[in-house]
Design an enzyme around this catalytic site. Structure first.
Site, PDB file in Angstrom:
ATOM      1  N   CYS A  79       0.834  -1.203   0.000  1.00 22.71           N
ATOM      2  CA  CYS A  79       0.000   0.000   0.000  1.00 22.71           C
ATOM      3  C   CYS A  79       0.875   1.262   0.000  1.00 22.71           C
ATOM      4  O   CYS A  79       1.490   1.572  -1.005  1.00 22.71           O
ATOM      5  CB  CYS A  79      -0.965  -0.029   1.189  1.00 22.71           C
ATOM      6  SG  CYS A  79      -2.365   1.103   1.005  1.00 22.71           S
ATOM      7  N   HIS A 167      -3.674  -5.455   0.591  1.00 22.07           N
ATOM      8  CA  HIS A 167      -3.115  -5.948   1.857  1.00 22.07           C
ATOM      9  C   HIS A 167      -3.197  -7.481   1.922  1.00 22.07           C
ATOM     10  O   HIS A 167      -4.247  -8.046   2.225  1.00 22.07           O
ATOM     11  CB  HIS A 167      -3.870  -5.348   3.032  1.00 22.07           C
ATOM     12  CG  HIS A 167      -3.609  -3.882   3.222  1.00 22.07           C
ATOM     13  ND1 HIS A 167      -2.559  -3.403   3.975  1.00 22.07           N
ATOM     14  CD2 HIS A 167      -4.242  -2.791   2.712  1.00 22.07           C
ATOM     15  CE1 HIS A 167      -2.563  -2.087   3.951  1.00 22.07           C
ATOM     16  NE2 HIS A 167      -3.577  -1.683   3.187  1.00 22.07           N
ATOM     17  N   GLU A 169      -1.877  -9.335   4.140  1.00 26.61           N
ATOM     18  CA  GLU A 169      -1.811  -9.802   5.527  1.00 26.61           C
ATOM     19  C   GLU A 169      -3.173  -9.983   6.183  1.00 26.61           C
ATOM     20  O   GLU A 169      -3.290 -10.647   7.219  1.00 26.61           O
ATOM     21  CB  GLU A 169      -0.953  -8.841   6.364  1.00 26.61           C
ATOM     22  CG  GLU A 169      -1.548  -7.459   6.600  1.00 26.61           C
ATOM     23  CD  GLU A 169      -1.243  -6.452   5.511  1.00 26.61           C
ATOM     24  OE1 GLU A 169      -1.317  -5.242   5.776  1.00 26.61           O
ATOM     25  OE2 GLU A 169      -0.946  -6.876   4.364  1.00 26.61           O
TER      26      GLU A 169
END
Length: 509
Positions: A79, A167, A169
Site C-alpha cells: 500500500c 493488503h 496480511e
C-alpha cells in the site's frame, strides 16, 4: 545466522498483522519504526514496507532514505510502501478519483510472476487506499490489476523489489498467505526455522552467554509470560535464578496464595512479598490511567530494589516483556501513537544496579504459549488468561481504595469461576470485570439503592494486537449478573462490553 525479515513500520494499523503472518510461516521478523532503521540491517534477508495513514502526497509524510538496501536485498512495499517505492524511483502517485476500500478482484495477472505464483485470476483482495499509482518508474512491470486499479502490483525488472496496492496480511485477501509465502520463501530464500524447539535452544544458549556466572532476580506474576520466562532462565542458569512474587494488593481474589502454591511444583526458588500497603498508599488519589501505570511501575522497582539487595551479588533483573508490550510502547512519529505505557518496558532508573534480561521480548503471546509447551508446562497453566501488569488498578476506573478493590475482586471471581464452571473459559482469550466510576439507581427489597456499576469484558484474540468481543450466551450472562448483584454488596447493575479492538483497547485504561 538465523533467517529474518525486517518490517519497516510507517504507522499502519496492519503492521502487526504482517509480522504475525511472517511468524506463522516460521520465519523470524522484527518491526522497526521507519525513522529508526537498525544499523545491523545486513542480518535481514529482506525488507517489507508497511502501509500508512499518511499519503505520499503530503509534505509531512514518512520519507526515509532506502537507497542503502534497495536493489541489494528483496523488498516488498505494501500500500503506502508500494506508492513510496514508485514515487522515489521516478513514478507518479495521485489522489484517486475512486477511493478504494474493501474487496476487489484481480482481473489481470502476470502468470510468470514469482510473487503471485499460485494465485488465480479473479482472486479477491482487500484494498484500503485513497491514492493510486498512475505511472510506474522506468524498468518496471505491472504484475496484476483490478477493475479500478491498473497498477495493483508491480516489480522492478532488474531487482527483487515489489509493490502491491492491496493488503495480503488481512484475512479478507484470498491467497494473501500464498503471496507472503512466495516472498518469504522463494524470493527472500528464508527457511522455516523459527520453531519453538529452535527458539528454546537458541535462547538458552544466549542467556548462558549474557548472564555467565551471574545471578538473576525475576518478578513472577503468576501469568504465562513470567512463568515461561522463569522456566527458560532456570533451564539456562539453574539455582542462580531467584524469583520474587509480589502481592501488590491488586491481584485477583486469593491469587497470591494460589500462585505461590502453583510454583512449588515447578522447582523454582520463589519468595512471596506482600507489599499491598506500599502500592495502595502510593495510589491514593491517583485516577489518571497513565499516572496509575507509572506509580505501579515505580512501586515495583522499589520493591525489587529492596528485595534484590537481600540477595548477594545479583547482577540481572529478568522481566516477562513480550513483543506487543514493546510495540504498543513505541510511537512511529505520529501515525502510530503510543497506546499505553507498560511498566516492564523501557529499562530501569539509573539508581538501580541491575541489568535487564527479557527472554521473551521478541515473542507474541501465542508464541509464548508454544514455547511453554516445548518446555513441558501444563496446559492448565499455559491456558491462563492474560492479566495486566498493573493488575486491577486499570480495571478500577477512578480512585483506588481497599473497598473498591474488594468489590472488583469479588465480581471478577464470580465471573471467572462461572466461565470455568460452564466450560467457557478456554473459549475466551481474556476476561475480566471493570468497576466504573458511576452509580446507578436500583431497587432491592422494595428499597431504593444507589450503587456501583460493573462491566464484564470477554474477548477472543490470537496475540492481543486485535480482538473481538465474545458472544457469550445470554442465559449465562443473566445468571452471572444475578449472582454478582445478589452476592457483592455495593453493586446493583451489570453491563457487558461489546467493543472490539480496534477501535477500543482490551483494557479500559
Amino acid at each position: 545466522m538465523q533467517d529474518a525479515i525486517l518490517i519497516l513500520d510507517f504507522g499502519s494499523q496492519y503492521t502487526q498483522l504482517i509480522a504475525r503472518r511472517v511468524r506463522e510461516l516460521q520465519v523470524y521478523c522484527e518491526i522497526h519504526p521507519f525513522h529508526n532503521f537498525p544499523k545491523d540491517w545486513k542480518r535481514f534477508n529482506a525488507v517489507i514496507l508497511s502501509g500508512s495513514p499518511f499519503s505520499t502526497l503530503e509534505t509531512n509524510a514518512p520519507h526515509p532514505d532506502l537507497s542503502f538496501f534497495l536493489g541489494k536485498i528483496p523488498v516488498l512495499g505494501i500500500c503506502y510502501g508500494a506508492q513510496y517505492l514508485a514515487k522515489i524511483k521516478g513514478g507518479d502517485v495521485a489522489s484517486s478519483k475512486y477511493r478504494e476500500y474493501g474487496r476487489a478482484n484481480i482481473t489481470k495477472l502476470n502468470s510468470n510472476s514469482e510473487l503471485l505464483d499460485g494465485i488465480p485470476l479473479n482472486s479477491s483482495v482487500w484494498m484500503s487506499h485513497g491514492d493510486t499509482i498512475i505511472k510506474l518508474p522506468e524498468n518496471c512491470s505491472i504484475e496484476c490489476s483490478t477493475s479500478d486499479v491498473k497498477i495493483a502490483s508491480f516489480r522492478f525488472d532488474n531487482e527483487e523489489t515489489y509493490g502491491i496496492q492491496y493488503h495480503p496480511e488481512v484475512n479478507h485477501t484470498e491467497h494473501g498467505v500464498q503471496l507472503l509465502k512466495n516472498f518469504v520463501y522463494s524470493i527472500s530464500k528464508c527457511s522455516p526455522s523459527w520453531t519453538p524447539k529452535a527458539f528454546v535452544e537458541s535462547k538458552v544458549s544466549d542467556l548462558k552467554k549474557v548472564i555467565g556466572d551471574g545471578k538473576v532476580v525475576l518478578g513472577l506474576s503468576g501469568g504465562v509470560d513470567s512463568t515461561v520466562a522463569a522456566v527458560l532462565l532456570s533451564k539456562a542458569i539453574g539455582e542462580r535464578l531467584f524469583c520474587i512474587f509480589v502481592n501488590n494488593g491488586l491481584l485477583r481474589k486469593h491469587e497470591y496464595e494460589n500462585v505461590l502454591n502453583r510454583y512449588e511444583g515447578l522447582g523454582l526458588n520463589v519468595k512471596g512479598v506482600d507489599a499491598t500497603s506500599d502500592f495502595l498508599s502510593k495510589l491514593k488519589d491517583v485516577e489518571e490511567p497513565e499516572a496509575k501505570r507509572k506509580v505501579i511501575g515505580s512501586a515495583f522497582i522499589d520493591v525489587f530494589d529492596r528485595e534484590s539487595m537481600l540477595i548477594s551479588d545479583v547482577e540481572f533483573l529478568a522481566q516477562g516483556t513480550i513483543y506487543p508490550d514493546v510495540i504498543e510502547s513505541v510511537s512511529v512519529n505520529g501515525p502510530s501513537v503510543t497506546i499505553k505505557s507498560h511498566h516492564n518496558v523501557g529499562g530501569l532508573p539509573a539508581h538501580m544496579k541491575l541489568k535487564v534480561v527479557e527472554p521473551l521480548r521478541s515473542l507474541f503471546k501465542d508464541e509464548v504459549r508454544r514455547i511453554g509447551k516445548e518446555l513441558g508446562l501444563s496446559n492448565e497453566l499455559l491456558g491462563r488468561h492474560p492479566f495486566p501488569g498493573p493488575g486491577l488498578a486499570i480495571r478500577i476506573l477512578g480512585s483506588i481504595t481497599p473497598e473498591r478493590v474488594k468489590i472488583l475482586q469479588d465480581v471478577d471471581s464470580i465471573f471467572i469461576n462461572a466461565l470455568r464452571d460452564e466450560n467457557l473459559y478456554d473459549k475466551v482469550w481474556q476476561a475480566g470485570a471493570i468497576l466504573l466510576p458511576v452509580k446507578s439507581v436500583g431497587v432491592m427489597g422494595d428499597e431504593r439503592t444507589y450503587e456501583q456499576v460493573v462491566a464484564l469484558r470477554a474477548v477472543e484474540s490470537t496475540d492481543g494486537m486485535t480482538a473481538d468481543w465474545v458472544h457469550l450466551p445470554h442465559d449465562f450472562l443473566a445468571k452471572v449478573s444475578n449472582k454478582i448483584i445478589n452476592n457483592v454488596r455495593g453493586v446493583n447493575r451489570v453491563v457487558y462490553d461489546i467493543s472490539s479492538k480496534p477501535p477500543a483497547t482490551i483494557e479500559w485504561e
